[in-house]
Design an enzyme around this catalytic site. Structure first.
Site, mmCIF file in Angstrom:
data_model
loop_
_atom_site.group_PDB
_atom_site.id
_atom_site.type_symbol
_atom_site.label_atom_id
_atom_site.label_comp_id
_atom_site.label_asym_id
_atom_site.label_seq_id
_atom_site.Cartn_x
_atom_site.Cartn_y
_atom_site.Cartn_z
ATOM 1 N N GLY A 183 70.768 25.857 50.395
ATOM 2 C CA GLY A 183 69.642 24.908 50.269
ATOM 3 C C GLY A 183 69.378 24.256 51.614
ATOM 4 N N GLY A 184 69.360 25.067 52.654
ATOM 5 C CA GLY A 184 69.341 24.552 54.038
ATOM 6 C C GLY A 184 67.960 24.345 54.628
ATOM 7 N N PHE A 234 70.626 28.928 44.037
ATOM 8 C CA PHE A 234 72.042 28.550 44.094
ATOM 9 C C PHE A 234 72.636 28.279 42.715
ATOM 10 C CE2 PHE A 234 70.181 24.500 46.284
ATOM 11 C CZ PHE A 234 69.871 23.865 45.071
ATOM 12 N N HIS A 251 72.931 15.564 45.992
ATOM 13 C CA HIS A 251 72.322 14.300 45.530
ATOM 14 C C HIS A 251 71.026 14.522 44.742
ATOM 15 C CE1 HIS A 251 69.287 13.107 48.960
ATOM 16 N NE2 HIS A 251 69.235 14.384 48.707
HETATM 17 C C1 LIG Z 1 66.699 17.700 49.851
HETATM 18 S S1 LIG Z 1 66.478 19.288 50.468
HETATM 19 C C2 LIG Z 1 67.784 19.398 51.664
HETATM 20 C C3 LIG Z 1 67.481 20.407 52.735
HETATM 21 C C4 LIG Z 1 68.518 20.487 53.845
HETATM 22 N N1 LIG Z 1 69.816 20.885 53.349
HETATM 23 C C5 LIG Z 1 68.588 19.183 54.619
HETATM 24 O O1 LIG Z 1 69.559 18.446 54.463
HETATM 25 O O2 LIG Z 1 67.662 18.901 55.383
HETATM 26 C C6 LIG Z 1 67.049 20.347 49.163
HETATM 27 C C7 LIG Z 1 66.764 21.825 49.403
HETATM 28 O O3 LIG Z 1 67.254 22.584 48.297
HETATM 29 C C8 LIG Z 1 66.364 23.674 48.107
HETATM 30 N N2 LIG Z 1 66.519 24.162 46.733
HETATM 31 C C9 LIG Z 1 66.129 23.533 45.589
HETATM 32 N N3 LIG Z 1 66.457 24.279 44.518
HETATM 33 C C10 LIG Z 1 67.082 25.383 44.979
HETATM 34 C C11 LIG Z 1 67.671 26.530 44.338
HETATM 35 N N4 LIG Z 1 67.692 26.636 43.017
HETATM 36 N N5 LIG Z 1 68.241 27.498 45.113
HETATM 37 C C12 LIG Z 1 68.218 27.374 46.495
HETATM 38 N N6 LIG Z 1 67.672 26.298 47.153
HETATM 39 C C13 LIG Z 1 67.116 25.330 46.404
HETATM 40 C C14 LIG Z 1 65.004 23.066 48.362
HETATM 41 O O4 LIG Z 1 64.028 24.065 48.644
HETATM 42 C C15 LIG Z 1 65.283 22.128 49.527
HETATM 43 O O5 LIG Z 1 65.027 22.725 50.776
#
Ligand SMILES: C[S@@+](CC[C@H](N)C(=O)[O-])C[C@H]1O[C@@H](n2cnc3c(N)ncnc32)[C@H](O)[C@@H]1O
Length: 341
Positions: A183-184, A234, A251
């Site tokens: 989720g980067g 994920f 979070h």
């Molecule tokens: C709050 S952001 C954090 C992004 C990054 N890790 C940062 O700290 O800047 C959460 C991330 O999780 C990703 N995400 C949400 N659901 C997901 C899933 N089911 N599988 C993979 N990524 C996911 C979103 O697209 C988003 O980019």
């Protein structure tokens, strides 16, 4: 002023300012969106000049710039009718190394602002009202609104830049060869680690609309050969790596969902694999103001919350992991290291 010297009027003014801050933040968002900081690079300009460059309404542009001056972002020269930047406005410049331009646009853009309005209803109902406000949960909403999604990922990068630099400086990658940011977003964290450690190659596991942007972003950073975007979920599966990063992801989710993400990481771990979680920590004595306010966004927009260390330990243990280190970094963020039990 010390608390005991304040009178009723002071308290009225303080609370009034707290309420008006919501409108002020929308003015900040408009000023960021109109690229006022960038336009003023060439010297003072009138509202008319900026309106011409932005194809915006001149009178309304003036009014929002005037609000910007009231907020300390701009100064106004009444004789010349021009606005100049204060040092604060620099933070809304897209080229600033400490820019919050994208964050200003996304953090209080529709995806968060609309559910935020339903905060009282959220608390009464006991669950977020994002579906009512947006028609779906916030991440599905981003999937359907690519421009906003792009801004949100950029906002995450803005907000993260100083945290990432500090987190990367305290992570000892040892002999690891591969790092996966789960989720980067655009891959800012993985890029920082890869840049600091020449033996590493990185990947970013993301939803399709975000994963598609990872390699372009990596190329812009000169890391096109060393970072890949992987489309995935994920909650379903996480690819294997020596080091896993999980920053500002847990979070967003309730405990059951967090255990699912962590269990998928645990299942793909090889001997010696390690996980580094970067999150704000709330403490027994109450959250720091940063964590407590971030927790409001988790409340109205997600199923998640800011957590304390005991809550992270419980999540890790339930997923077959154990905490090996906790390093406090800036603004109530910590790096939590973990490995398989
Ligand atoms: C709050 S952001 C954090 C992004 C990054 N890790 C940062 O700290 O800047 C959460 C991330 O999780 C990703 N995400 C949400 N659901 C997901 C899933 N089911 N599988 C993979 N990524 C996911 C979103 O697209 C988003 O980019």
């Amino acid at each position: 002023m010390p608390e005991d010297k304040k009178n009723e009027q002071d308290h009225f003014a303080e609370v009034y300012h707290l309420i008006m801050a919501a409108w002020g933040s929308q003015a900040v968002r408009a000023i960021a969106t109109l690229s006022v900081a960038e336009h003023l690079d060439s010297g003072p300009l009138s509202a008319q000049d900026i309106a011409e460059r932005e194809s915006s309404d001149p009178d309304m542009t003036y009014r929002v710039l005037r609000a910007g001056a009231a907020l300390g972002l701009l100064t106004y020269d009444a004789d010349r009718g021009t606005f100049s930047p204060t040092p604060m406005l620099g933070v809304l410049h897209g080229d600033s190394p400490t820019s919050l331009k994208s964050y200003a646009q996304a953090a209080i853009g529709p995806a968060f602002w609309l559910p935020a309005v339903l905060l009282p209803e959220t608390i009464t109902a006991g669950s977020n009202q994002a579906a009512q406000a947006l028609g779906s949960n916030v991440f599905e909403y981003f999937g359907k609104n690519p421009e906003e999604a792009q801004k949100f990922s950029a906002a995450m990068t803005d907000l993260s830049a100083p945290v990432i630099r500090e987190a990367a400086s305290v992570i000892d990658v040892g002999t690891a060869k591969t790092v996966l940011d789960v989720g980067g977003a655009h891959g800012a964290f993985v890029s920082e680690l890869v840049q600091r450690n020449q033996q590493l190659t990185g990947s970013v596991l993301e939803l399709a609309h975000v994963a598609a942007t990872v390699e372009d972003e990596a190329r812009k950073r000169g890391l096109g050969e060393r970072i890949t975007g992987v489309t995935g979920d994920f909650f379903k599966a996480v690819p294997a790596a020596d080091i896993y990063l999980l920053k500002h992801v847990l979070h967003n989710w309730d405990d059951v969902s967090c255990r699912s993400i962590l269990s998928n990481i645990r299942s793909s771990m090889r001997p010696g694999s390690r996980l580094f979680i970067v999150e704000m920590l709330v403490t027994d004595s109450g959250a720091s103001s940063g964590a407590a306010l971030m927790d409001m966004a988790m409340l109205f927009a997600t199923t998640g919350q800011e957590r304390d260390l005991a809550q992270f330990d419980a999540l890790l243990t339930a997923a077959g992991l154990r905490r090996t280190q906790t390093i406090s970094i800036r603004s109530s963020y910590s790096v939590i290291g973990a490995e398989a039990l």
